[in-house]
Design a protein around this motif. Sequence first.
Motif, PDB file in Angstrom:
ATOM      1  N   THR A 198       0.897  -1.147   0.000  1.00  0.00           N
ATOM      2  CA  THR A 198       0.000   0.000   0.000  1.00  0.00           C
ATOM      3  C   THR A 198       0.934   1.194   0.000  1.00  0.00           C
ATOM      4  OG1 THR A 198      -1.694  -1.205   1.231  1.00  0.00           O
ATOM      5  CG2 THR A 198      -1.821   1.197   1.274  1.00  0.00           C
ATOM      6  N   HIS A 221      -1.353  -4.286  -4.319  1.00  0.00           N
ATOM      7  CA  HIS A 221      -2.076  -5.443  -3.763  1.00  0.00           C
ATOM      8  C   HIS A 221      -3.324  -5.785  -4.566  1.00  0.00           C
ATOM      9  CE1 HIS A 221      -3.935  -2.424  -0.805  1.00  0.00           C
ATOM     10  NE2 HIS A 221      -4.998  -3.072  -1.165  1.00  0.00           N
ATOM     11  N   TRP A 268       3.997   0.836   5.389  1.00  0.00           N
ATOM     12  CA  TRP A 268       5.038  -0.197   5.255  1.00  0.00           C
ATOM     13  C   TRP A 268       5.379  -0.788   6.612  1.00  0.00           C
ATOM     14  CZ3 TRP A 268       6.174   4.917   5.667  1.00  0.00           C
ATOM     15  CH2 TRP A 268       7.220   5.306   6.495  1.00  0.00           C
ATOM     16  N   VAL A 269       6.010  -1.944   6.553  1.00  0.00           N
ATOM     17  CA  VAL A 269       6.640  -2.525   7.739  1.00  0.00           C
ATOM     18  C   VAL A 269       8.124  -2.656   7.432  1.00  0.00           C
ATOM     19  CG1 VAL A 269       4.606  -3.721   8.617  1.00  0.00           C
ATOM     20  CG2 VAL A 269       6.104  -4.876   6.978  1.00  0.00           C
ATOM     21  N   SER A 311      -3.456   1.367  -3.446  1.00  0.00           N
ATOM     22  CA  SER A 311      -3.664  -0.089  -3.405  1.00  0.00           C
ATOM     23  C   SER A 311      -3.131  -0.807  -4.633  1.00  0.00           C
ATOM     24  CB  SER A 311      -5.166  -0.378  -3.297  1.00  0.00           C
ATOM     25  OG  SER A 311      -5.845   0.168  -4.420  1.00  0.00           O
ATOM     26  N   TYR A 354       6.752 -12.068   9.173  1.00  0.00           N
ATOM     27  CA  TYR A 354       5.313 -12.248   8.990  1.00  0.00           C
ATOM     28  C   TYR A 354       5.037 -13.280   7.899  1.00  0.00           C
ATOM     29  CZ  TYR A 354       0.364 -10.841   8.656  1.00  0.00           C
ATOM     30  OH  TYR A 354      -1.007 -10.834   8.662  1.00  0.00           O
ATOM     31  N   THR A 360      -5.058 -17.759  -0.984  1.00  0.00           N
ATOM     32  CA  THR A 360      -5.304 -17.238   0.376  1.00  0.00           C
ATOM     33  C   THR A 360      -5.637 -15.748   0.313  1.00  0.00           C
ATOM     34  OG1 THR A 360      -3.076 -16.440   0.843  1.00  0.00           O
ATOM     35  CG2 THR A 360      -3.479 -18.807   1.177  1.00  0.00           C
ATOM     36  N   PRO A 361      -6.107 -15.181   1.416  1.00  0.00           N
ATOM     37  CA  PRO A 361      -6.232 -13.724   1.482  1.00  0.00           C
ATOM     38  C   PRO A 361      -4.875 -13.041   1.259  1.00  0.00           C
ATOM     39  CG  PRO A 361      -7.523 -14.716   3.231  1.00  0.00           C
ATOM     40  CD  PRO A 361      -6.707 -15.832   2.607  1.00  0.00           C
ATOM     41  N   THR A 362      -4.919 -11.749   1.068  1.00  0.00           N
ATOM     42  CA  THR A 362      -3.764 -10.972   0.611  1.00  0.00           C
ATOM     43  C   THR A 362      -3.026 -10.302   1.768  1.00  0.00           C
ATOM     44  OG1 THR A 362      -4.936 -10.542  -1.450  1.00  0.00           O
ATOM     45  CG2 THR A 362      -3.126  -9.033  -0.909  1.00  0.00           C
ATOM     46  N   VAL A 363      -1.704 -10.259   1.651  1.00  0.00           N
ATOM     47  CA  VAL A 363      -0.894  -9.426   2.545  1.00  0.00           C
ATOM     48  C   VAL A 363      -0.806  -8.055   1.888  1.00  0.00           C
ATOM     49  CG1 VAL A 363       1.363  -9.119   3.625  1.00  0.00           C
ATOM     50  CG2 VAL A 363       0.385 -11.418   3.400  1.00  0.00           C
ATOM     51  N   ASN A 364      -1.471  -7.083   2.491  1.00  0.00           N
ATOM     52  CA  ASN A 364      -1.664  -5.787   1.832  1.00  0.00           C
ATOM     53  C   ASN A 364      -0.552  -4.777   2.061  1.00  0.00           C
ATOM     54  OD1 ASN A 364      -4.263  -6.276   0.667  1.00  0.00           O
ATOM     55  ND2 ASN A 364      -5.138  -6.171   2.720  1.00  0.00           N
ATOM     56  N   VAL A 365       0.221  -4.986   3.098  1.00  0.00           N
ATOM     57  CA  VAL A 365       1.263  -4.013   3.428  1.00  0.00           C
ATOM     58  C   VAL A 365       2.612  -4.720   3.424  1.00  0.00           C
ATOM     59  CG1 VAL A 365       2.141  -2.439   5.200  1.00  0.00           C
ATOM     60  CG2 VAL A 365      -0.315  -2.593   4.769  1.00  0.00           C
ATOM     61  N   GLY A 366       3.551  -4.192   2.654  1.00  0.00           N
ATOM     62  CA  GLY A 366       4.858  -4.835   2.508  1.00  0.00           C
ATOM     63  C   GLY A 366       6.003  -3.883   2.792  1.00  0.00           C
ATOM     64  N   LEU A 421       3.483 -17.037   8.554  1.00  0.00           N
ATOM     65  CA  LEU A 421       2.247 -17.359   7.833  1.00  0.00           C
ATOM     66  C   LEU A 421       2.437 -18.609   6.970  1.00  0.00           C
ATOM     67  CD1 LEU A 421       0.286 -14.618   5.888  1.00  0.00           C
ATOM     68  CD2 LEU A 421       0.926 -16.739   4.754  1.00  0.00           C
TER      69      LEU A 421
END
Lengths: 256, 256, 256, 256, 256, 256
Positions: free
Chosen positions: A28, A41, A79-80, A38, A88, A60-66, A92
């Motif tokens: 994001t 993602h 971000w992370v 967005s 993460y 699977t569902p999405t990892v939105n923040v990278g 997962l």
Amino acid sequence: MYLGDEAWPDLGTYFEEESLALVPLGSTEQHGPHLPESTDHVIAEAFAREAADRTGFLCTPTVNVGVSGHHRQFHGTMWVEPPVFREYVESLTRNLTAHGVDRVVYVNAHGGNVPHLREVGARLRQDEVAYAIEWMWDESIPDLVDDLFAQNGPHGGPKETSMIQYLEPELVHDDRLAEARDGGVASVDEADTVMHGSRTFYDAADNTDNGVLGDQTDASAEKGEQLFEAATEQLVALCEWLDDQAFADLMPEDHV
Amino acid sequence: MYLGDEAWPDLGTYFEEESLALVPLGSTEQHGPHLPESTDHVIAEAFAREAADRTGFLCTPTVNVGVSGHHRQFHGTMWVEPPVFREYVESLTRNLTAHGVDRVVYVNAHGGNVPHLREVGARLRQDEVAYAIEWMWDESIPDLVDDLFAQNGPHGGPKETSMIQYLEPELVHDDRLAEARDGGVASVDEADTVMHGSRTFYDAADNTDNGVLGDQTDASAEKGEQLFEAATEQLVALCEWLDDQAFADLMPEDHV
Amino acid sequence: MYLGDEAWPDLGTYFEEESLALVPLGSTEQHGPHLPESTDHVIAEAFAREAADRTGFLCTPTVNVGVSGHHRQFHGTMWVEPPVFREYVESLTRNLTAHGVDRVVYVNAHGGNVPHLREVGARLRQDEVAYAIEWMWDESIPDLVDDLFAQNGPHGGPKETSMIQYLEPELVHDDRLAEARDGGVASVDEADTVMHGSRTFYDAADNTDNGVLGDQTDASAEKGEQLFEAATEQLVALCEWLDDQAFADLMPEDHV
Amino acid sequence: MYLGDEAWPDLGTYFEEESLALVPLGSTEQHGPHLPESTDHVIAEAFAREAADRTGFLCTPTVNVGVSGHHRQFHGTMWVEPPVFREYVESLTRNLTAHGVDRVVYVNAHGGNVPHLREVGARLRQDEVAYAIEWMWDESIPDLVDDLFAQNGPHGGPKETSMIQYLEPELVHDDRLAEARDGGVASVDEADTVMHGSRTFYDAADNTDNGVLGDQTDASAEKGEQLFEAATEQLVALCEWLDDQAFADLMPEDHV
Amino acid sequence: MYLGDEAWPDLGTYFEEESLALVPLGSTEQHGPHLPESTDHVIAEAFAREAADRTGFLCTPTVNVGVSGHHRQFHGTMWVEPPVFREYVESLTRNLTAHGVDRVVYVNAHGGNVPHLREVGARLRQDEVAYAIEWMWDESIPDLVDDLFAQNGPHGGPKETSMIQYLEPELVHDDRLAEARDGGVASVDEADTVMHGSRTFYDAADNTDNGVLGDQTDASAEKGEQLFEAATEQLVALCEWLDDQAFADLMPEDHV
Amino acid sequence: MYLGDEAWPDLGTYFEEESLALVPLGSTEQHGPHLPESTDHVIAEAFAREAADRTGFLCTPTVNVGVSGHHRQFHGTMWVEPPVFREYVESLTRNLTAHGVDRVVYVNAHGGNVPHLREVGARLRQDEVAYAIEWMWDESIPDLVDDLFAQNGPHGGPKETSMIQYLEPELVHDDRLAEARDGGVASVDEADTVMHGSRTFYDAADNTDNGVLGDQTDASAEKGEQLFEAATEQLVALCEWLDDQAFADLMPEDHV
């Protein structure tokens, strides 16, 4: 099959028979004045769901923040930190194997995630937990990308613009495409990112004013559709190849 | 305003004037034979977006996978380890403050995330980085929940069932509600989770066969709508209250 | 049997035959103007030693400093950060298993430690290293607590006051009980800790001036003795139940 | 003054005027067939409390479990891993500074803790958070120790035996002193712990059968009293010296 | 055999038959006005290579930067934090075992590395991954060191000066030896490093002006050669002893 | 100037006036049947020292072991895990700034280190501690590399072979060049490393039998000299450019 839509008893058969999961990951982050934050993602999820629909593999569902710290100067970028992202994704993925998944395709649409997904994948493989690989749509169709655009741009360029025009047209500010081009750096060669062999820039803000590269006016929904179709075929082929391998063949070679 | 839909220049004004972000967090985990694994993140996202729409505050994309290791025995449950979840949320929140956000509501729909969000919030506040608090919809309307259901169940019960019947009706297996009740534990009191003052169970599988509690046949989309409306009002009020506070008043008290 | 008093050869028989350890954990933190900072670890140690004496199970030395950052504004409160506390308890417990201990009761007298002990216990069980559970004395006798006190208070109230009056009477400032009540918050309902469903407070100093809740004048050593006897019986029963279980039955269920 | 006994308002004056804390740290580990596993933490606590009583400085509760993995082969030894111990002590010490403590004496009675306390102390000083130093009683009176015992032994020898005979006589198995000597290694020189300049042993079990060294029959409560008095004087002197220093003088030198 | 010089196929035989590696570790840190900052790693590498040459065991490249934060006030000192050093050495050693190495001698020439190498070695042994021990040249020949020098100095003294005069004479400022002595602390006894039993200093700058101790004018290349020969013999003997042991005999003892 | 050769007083002037350090980093890993395992760190050190000699900037000792887990199947490869490598380099660099260094060139000769050095550099810059960038010799002279070799190979190919033939000729097995080519993969295009856009290989052993790529028979010391001269010029120019920048200009841009 989309994992999020299913009730658990309906997944039992899949895990008995199949063992592949498509995990969409994006970011994001700013994508210029014309594209939504967005963008990455949305693209990742579209590919992963489409490939899952066509093949029956699990999405699977999405990892939105990278990993997007290099866009931090622009409003709204989330971000992370890199070690956190890796942990993460690794956690997962390891936990997915509790159900029998042993091969994973990280359907990724953000360049900043790539080395981290590779690092996680290497660790999971070395531990013989799973075989997880990173896939980016544009890497799978380099010739088509080159054919369609004179200056495709690595971030927020006509390539991504076309894709969002096709996938989520209402999120594109079509009236800002020229502004995007003129306020950014049309040609990557001009971006001045390498000095005597060293990449001397760290942030997008170091070499662009509005955060994007390439010529966005070259984008169209039609091109987006072409790209989506072509890359989906590649992703489907990758999943099928992966599904055909014996798990042992995907694991590390023995010591010489 | 939904951050994911916006181009960065359109967020500038918001960050100048407002400083509150709603961050939806849920889980992807078994919710019995009748509900989708996305239940918690669907609910969290619905509340966060709705409150953002009604108030103009910012809603971010959703964290779809949380702390759900206690559902690991059921197909498809996804999770990350607790320290990883905390790091991910903390990093994401710290970085949001780069743009001026200084108060955050974790719009959470998964009980397993609660202590971790509280721990992260305490750390962020202690560091005077941001004031972040956890909110769960059902905690905001305990009387209504009690009124509507004889046995609401803490997980996969009629409360969550009603909510998904309202929000995503096609994802509910309405024909399995009795099966859900009969194969689970209708009454929490019967779940036998505490022994001489000690919670002796760790996993959902320890005390239910199908992973759910409560009487699901008591659910309806109408009840879901009532719950959604009532809890959204609470969330809106919380945001408005939070927005009214001076930042200094939200920070830790001085030493006596 | 108290581990600290024994020479190693005298423990050999115990470890051959028994495998349960009681580990007392408390805190060193403010408990109002009337109670000593040792309140929680004194209580924890008293229960653990008493139960060990009555049953012959093993009691270890006490962990005196826990998760008490939320009392940091008051002189003398000691604490470690939550991740540090978890690591310390987990390492200590894992290493106890070197001698054959495979089930542990965390005899805990501090609410702030609870989620952390649960998290550690879940990890140890998942790794099939040990079955460790958290026990708090007041949780084991809720009806008696309610019977004895109109406003028992969650921290530094008459419940804990009675206990220290019974266990260490010289450490209670009996002449400050009214001051404790009047300078704190007599009724928890009035403490204003939840806002629209969100717990908006983090520190004790956020809602009390002197750090305590409840009506301390309602305390007495006699009540303390009643509480101690009743809760000790519960702890003894818990240990005996635990001792009766097969280890395999305490470990996680298989995947469905 | 013992922190654990005080109510928080009674500590206010101390923190305004004084800033030194004595923190006792020991271990819970085998000390041969004749001494209790609590030996080290009993000794540490006795010195810290005595020095606090004589001087008015603050003594905190004791850290009872330290770095004792090298005694793991003997029943009942408790320990945490070295990184965990360091983190625990560092976090506990940093948080003490919230009240104004800026110099700390780690009153330590376990050799295995020494390098870790030194490492933590160095970090705290470098960060200019506090000046924390490690003190071991026998290091403060080497001549007296040498005078009193022919073979004092570094662990479970007559030195520690005398101390426990003085402090907690009922915990010593006086009838096992000869057994302790004969089953252990009377002379450290014979313990064969260094090979061509390298310490080749890691665990106590590598070179002693019963875990102890020295001639325990040489111990007596009278010698214990002498040791205790002499070392307490040293500790008192150390605290007074420390208290006399300006904080700036305790902090790191400037770069040349 | 020096690993760095070999092509991989030429190492196959060694790993089949031998399993010992010499790993040189030093520091890059100030050694007074007369010695180079490389002193410690030059010495470590010289010993490790010489012993490898004489015995045929494997020598790896050198870890040049260690734990030297206590010399930070002097220009050019390089260091990593202690936890980082431990992780680096542990990871490097664990990975060496992939080829069959199961015993390692850390040929170390920097006192500041010692406790960290011992900690890593203990962990590797406990995990039964490898038996790794720390060796320092001067510890192996204490009598000769005492014979040769009246004041040998623990850092930058005549002992290390002689060694560099022998190994790398062009790196010694022979014209500054008296200056080194006069600007430092000639006698360790005078360095005032212990106060009432507590080591009250942390940095070299706390008790020396120029960073060194001892009488450097007492040094000579001839003494350096004597030291080098004598200590190399010890290292060779250590390697041969180590090579003769059964791996099981090097692993931890069983629980009593 | 080479830091390792200097005594600390002789560095004072440099740190007052200059603030740039060249830090050589390589690996110790298999480089085929013809090249030594030291190849990468030998090359890195040669460039860093040469550029320091020509310019007067400071060169530090070399980090000899890097991220080479992908060569683990071949005898003798040494490596540390990626997080450990990053921590080591970051700690080493942060500590260099204690002396005044505020810009660092990581003179790197191992592709596997690149993303990790970039990650560390980004962190250091974001914290405004230092501006550190990664440089690889072959990236600085891509045209010359292409001109000299038909198949240069990314690892152990004629490019690196020529370099070692020039720098350390006695370490090259010139008689094995054809064997190196025939037992490896001559053309990278044939290495089959990408599948439908995904890099599906992790280890060198996945696609080469002897660990190398390219046509080694195309190498010569003369070509090595040409490469060395040309790339050194680039490195010198990079250092001079870097030295000319104001520190503030090297730091992150402000938020838009």
